[in-house]
Design a protein around this motif. Structure first.
Motif, PDB file in Angstrom:
ATOM      1  N   TRP A 196       0.719  -1.286  -0.125  1.00  0.00           N
ATOM      2  CA  TRP A 196       0.160   0.184   0.205  1.00  0.00           C
ATOM      3  C   TRP A 196       0.860   1.280   0.019  1.00  0.00           C
ATOM      4  O   TRP A 196       0.307   2.320   0.250  1.00  0.00           O
ATOM      5  CB  TRP A 196      -0.931   0.160   1.067  1.00  0.00           C
ATOM      6  CG  TRP A 196      -2.104  -0.672   0.933  1.00  0.00           C
ATOM      7  CD1 TRP A 196      -2.388  -1.521  -0.061  1.00  0.00           C
ATOM      8  CD2 TRP A 196      -3.377  -0.523   1.311  1.00  0.00           C
ATOM      9  NE1 TRP A 196      -3.857  -2.040  -0.093  1.00  0.00           N
ATOM     10  CE2 TRP A 196      -4.451  -1.387   0.903  1.00  0.00           C
ATOM     11  CE3 TRP A 196      -3.981   0.504   2.486  1.00  0.00           C
ATOM     12  CZ2 TRP A 196      -5.716  -1.397   1.184  1.00  0.00           C
ATOM     13  CZ3 TRP A 196      -5.138   0.411   2.686  1.00  0.00           C
ATOM     14  CH2 TRP A 196      -6.286  -0.277   1.919  1.00  0.00           C
ATOM     15  N   ARG A 244      -6.200   6.558   2.890  1.00  0.00           N
ATOM     16  CA  ARG A 244      -6.261   5.875   1.446  1.00  0.00           C
ATOM     17  C   ARG A 244      -7.762   5.265   1.318  1.00  0.00           C
ATOM     18  O   ARG A 244      -8.346   5.339   0.406  1.00  0.00           O
ATOM     19  CB  ARG A 244      -5.373   4.612   1.797  1.00  0.00           C
ATOM     20  CG  ARG A 244      -5.631   3.639   0.935  1.00  0.00           C
ATOM     21  CD  ARG A 244      -4.776   3.521  -0.466  1.00  0.00           C
ATOM     22  NE  ARG A 244      -5.228   2.185  -1.160  1.00  0.00           N
ATOM     23  CZ  ARG A 244      -4.242   1.525  -1.981  1.00  0.00           C
ATOM     24  NH1 ARG A 244      -3.182   1.826  -1.784  1.00  0.00           N
ATOM     25  NH2 ARG A 244      -5.021   0.436  -2.541  1.00  0.00           N
ATOM     26  N   ILE A 245      -8.258   4.694   2.370  1.00  0.00           N
ATOM     27  CA  ILE A 245      -9.644   3.916   2.270  1.00  0.00           C
ATOM     28  C   ILE A 245     -10.700   5.100   2.102  1.00  0.00           C
ATOM     29  O   ILE A 245     -11.491   4.813   1.233  1.00  0.00           O
ATOM     30  CB  ILE A 245     -10.004   3.092   3.745  1.00  0.00           C
ATOM     31  CG1 ILE A 245      -8.758   2.268   3.936  1.00  0.00           C
ATOM     32  CG2 ILE A 245     -11.416   2.588   3.645  1.00  0.00           C
ATOM     33  CD1 ILE A 245      -9.077   1.459   5.280  1.00  0.00           C
ATOM     34  N   HIS A 257     -10.134   7.881   0.527  1.00  0.00           N
ATOM     35  CA  HIS A 257     -10.506   8.369  -0.634  1.00  0.00           C
ATOM     36  C   HIS A 257     -10.885   7.149  -1.812  1.00  0.00           C
ATOM     37  O   HIS A 257     -11.610   7.749  -2.611  1.00  0.00           O
ATOM     38  CB  HIS A 257      -8.961   8.716  -1.065  1.00  0.00           C
ATOM     39  CG  HIS A 257      -8.250   9.915  -0.558  1.00  0.00           C
ATOM     40  ND1 HIS A 257      -7.222  10.547  -1.045  1.00  0.00           N
ATOM     41  CD2 HIS A 257      -8.802  10.823   0.467  1.00  0.00           C
ATOM     42  CE1 HIS A 257      -7.212  11.634  -0.278  1.00  0.00           C
ATOM     43  NE2 HIS A 257      -8.173  11.817   0.476  1.00  0.00           N
ATOM     44  N   ASP A 258     -10.678   6.170  -1.276  1.00  0.00           N
ATOM     45  CA  ASP A 258     -10.961   4.798  -2.121  1.00  0.00           C
ATOM     46  C   ASP A 258     -12.773   4.868  -2.325  1.00  0.00           C
ATOM     47  O   ASP A 258     -13.275   4.650  -3.150  1.00  0.00           O
ATOM     48  CB  ASP A 258     -10.544   3.489  -1.793  1.00  0.00           C
ATOM     49  CG  ASP A 258      -9.317   3.230  -2.347  1.00  0.00           C
ATOM     50  OD1 ASP A 258      -8.835   4.007  -3.056  1.00  0.00           O
ATOM     51  OD2 ASP A 258      -8.567   2.191  -2.089  1.00  0.00           O
ATOM     52  N   ILE A 259     -13.195   5.145  -1.060  1.00  0.00           N
ATOM     53  CA  ILE A 259     -14.617   5.279  -0.972  1.00  0.00           C
ATOM     54  C   ILE A 259     -15.307   6.435  -1.675  1.00  0.00           C
ATOM     55  O   ILE A 259     -16.237   6.264  -2.561  1.00  0.00           O
ATOM     56  CB  ILE A 259     -15.108   5.545   0.509  1.00  0.00           C
ATOM     57  CG1 ILE A 259     -14.656   4.143   1.266  1.00  0.00           C
ATOM     58  CG2 ILE A 259     -16.559   5.634   0.792  1.00  0.00           C
ATOM     59  CD1 ILE A 259     -14.934   4.121   2.844  1.00  0.00           C
ATOM     60  N   SER A 314     -14.014   8.243  -4.181  1.00  0.00           N
ATOM     61  CA  SER A 314     -13.678   8.362  -5.332  1.00  0.00           C
ATOM     62  C   SER A 314     -14.398   7.341  -6.224  1.00  0.00           C
ATOM     63  O   SER A 314     -14.184   7.040  -7.494  1.00  0.00           O
ATOM     64  CB  SER A 314     -12.147   8.375  -5.812  1.00  0.00           C
ATOM     65  OG  SER A 314     -11.446   7.159  -5.376  1.00  0.00           O
ATOM     66  N   VAL A 346     -14.033   3.709  -5.692  1.00  0.00           N
ATOM     67  CA  VAL A 346     -13.414   2.463  -5.825  1.00  0.00           C
ATOM     68  C   VAL A 346     -14.297   1.318  -4.968  1.00  0.00           C
ATOM     69  O   VAL A 346     -14.508   0.136  -5.385  1.00  0.00           O
ATOM     70  CB  VAL A 346     -11.788   2.443  -5.361  1.00  0.00           C
ATOM     71  CG1 VAL A 346     -11.559   1.069  -5.096  1.00  0.00           C
ATOM     72  CG2 VAL A 346     -10.983   3.362  -5.974  1.00  0.00           C
ATOM     73  N   TYR A 347     -14.600   1.921  -3.803  1.00  0.00           N
ATOM     74  CA  TYR A 347     -15.554   0.993  -3.339  1.00  0.00           C
ATOM     75  C   TYR A 347     -17.302   1.756  -3.502  1.00  0.00           C
ATOM     76  O   TYR A 347     -17.185   2.857  -3.117  1.00  0.00           O
ATOM     77  CB  TYR A 347     -15.488   1.107  -1.629  1.00  0.00           C
ATOM     78  CG  TYR A 347     -14.232   0.282  -1.226  1.00  0.00           C
ATOM     79  CD1 TYR A 347     -14.020  -1.120  -1.495  1.00  0.00           C
ATOM     80  CD2 TYR A 347     -13.164   0.913  -0.754  1.00  0.00           C
ATOM     81  CE1 TYR A 347     -12.940  -1.787  -1.238  1.00  0.00           C
ATOM     82  CE2 TYR A 347     -12.055   0.178  -0.240  1.00  0.00           C
ATOM     83  CZ  TYR A 347     -11.912  -1.115  -0.625  1.00  0.00           C
ATOM     84  OH  TYR A 347     -10.678  -1.667  -0.334  1.00  0.00           O
ATOM     85  N   ARG A 390      -6.739  12.082  -6.001  1.00  0.00           N
ATOM     86  CA  ARG A 390      -6.840  10.847  -5.215  1.00  0.00           C
ATOM     87  C   ARG A 390      -8.372  10.917  -4.590  1.00  0.00           C
ATOM     88  O   ARG A 390      -9.020   9.649  -4.461  1.00  0.00           O
ATOM     89  CB  ARG A 390      -5.895  10.635  -4.079  1.00  0.00           C
ATOM     90  CG  ARG A 390      -4.790   9.741  -4.352  1.00  0.00           C
ATOM     91  CD  ARG A 390      -3.784   9.469  -3.297  1.00  0.00           C
ATOM     92  NE  ARG A 390      -3.430  10.667  -2.510  1.00  0.00           N
ATOM     93  CZ  ARG A 390      -2.880  10.759  -1.539  1.00  0.00           C
ATOM     94  NH1 ARG A 390      -2.624   9.648  -0.536  1.00  0.00           N
ATOM     95  NH2 ARG A 390      -2.588  11.939  -0.756  1.00  0.00           N
ATOM     96  N   GLY A 400     -10.553  11.962  -6.220  1.00  0.00           N
ATOM     97  CA  GLY A 400     -11.391  11.862  -7.663  1.00  0.00           C
ATOM     98  C   GLY A 400     -11.658  12.996  -8.224  1.00  0.00           C
ATOM     99  O   GLY A 400     -12.500  12.967  -8.998  1.00  0.00           O
TER     100      GLY A 400
END
Lengths: 127, 127
Positions: A3, A18-19, A21-23, A25, A27-28, B102, B104
DNA sequence: ATCATTGTATTAATTGGATAATACAGATAC
DNA sequence: GTATCTGTATTATCCAATTAATACAATGAT
């Protein structure tokens, strides 16, 4: 994919970001079930407790919630997602502008420099 | 004026940043003599060792140099000052843009948001 | 019922940073 | 000279945050 964590800041904060941002944007997706604490920890190559801390902190913002024994899920409230996204963006912008200002660079100068920087590589990876 | 240090990052890093910005933005002029380690520590309300660490770290960039017994001075090399200023600004811009990406948020969207934010209060506190 | 999987709690160990207390070595002022 | 000011070095101590190791409790699958 390890990671990409660095040692200068607390790991759990980097995991959170990180998580988050993943949510945000996408990704999740809203409603998705997250991998288990242990799986995420494995993937990120950190101690499960560290990942646990990151995730439990994330719950305070309402982005995720947990079901004790069945797992942890992304919120379904897309309004909240949107709000957190813009809030975060505004926060980033604010501290960026303050940083530049403390450097003695005015807002209009800052704007120019950004335009300069962006100028060359024109991308638009968004909806 | 207590230097407004927060507890989330190492103090010596905050001291470094503050002094660096004061130099770059012209609070301290090229060639100026800095207050002594002990005086600065007193002013910032930190232990002299902490201030010493901040200053000695700052020397590695060449912004300041010390004369062992007569004190510590700002560099006279205004070209270097300029370079460090733009380098730092570019670094800030870079990580800001990455942060937004990041999240998005595309570069053009980012630009729009900044213009929005700046829009209202038009200042220009610079040469 | 048994087993694996979930999140969670607890306790211990490690580490980095901040502080403190001193000491040293040049330079300058008087 | 002496006193005082510089930056620097060293060592010890303290504390909080982070990470690690492990155990627990509830659910679901078989």
């Amino acid at each position: 994919m390890p990671w990409n964590l660095d040692d200068s800041h607390p790991i759990y904060l980097q995991l959170m970001e990180r998580i988050q941002h993943d949510i945000i944007s996408g990704v999740y997706q809203p409603g998705d079930k997250l991998p288990s604490v242990r799986d995420l920890a494995l993937e990120a190559a950190v101690n499960p407790n560290t990942m646990q801390k990151a995730l439990s902190e994330l719950e305070r913002s309402g982005l995720v919630y947990s079901h004790r024994t069945s797992g942890r899920f992304i919120t379904d409230d897309s309004t909240l997602l949107k709000k957190i996204k813009t809030d975060l963006a505004q926060e980033y912008i604010g501290s960026f502008l303050e940083q530049m200002s403390r450097l003695g660079i005015s807002r209009s100068e800052t704007l120019e420099m950004i335009i300069q920087t962006i100028g060359g590589g024109d991308d638009d990876t968004n909806s």
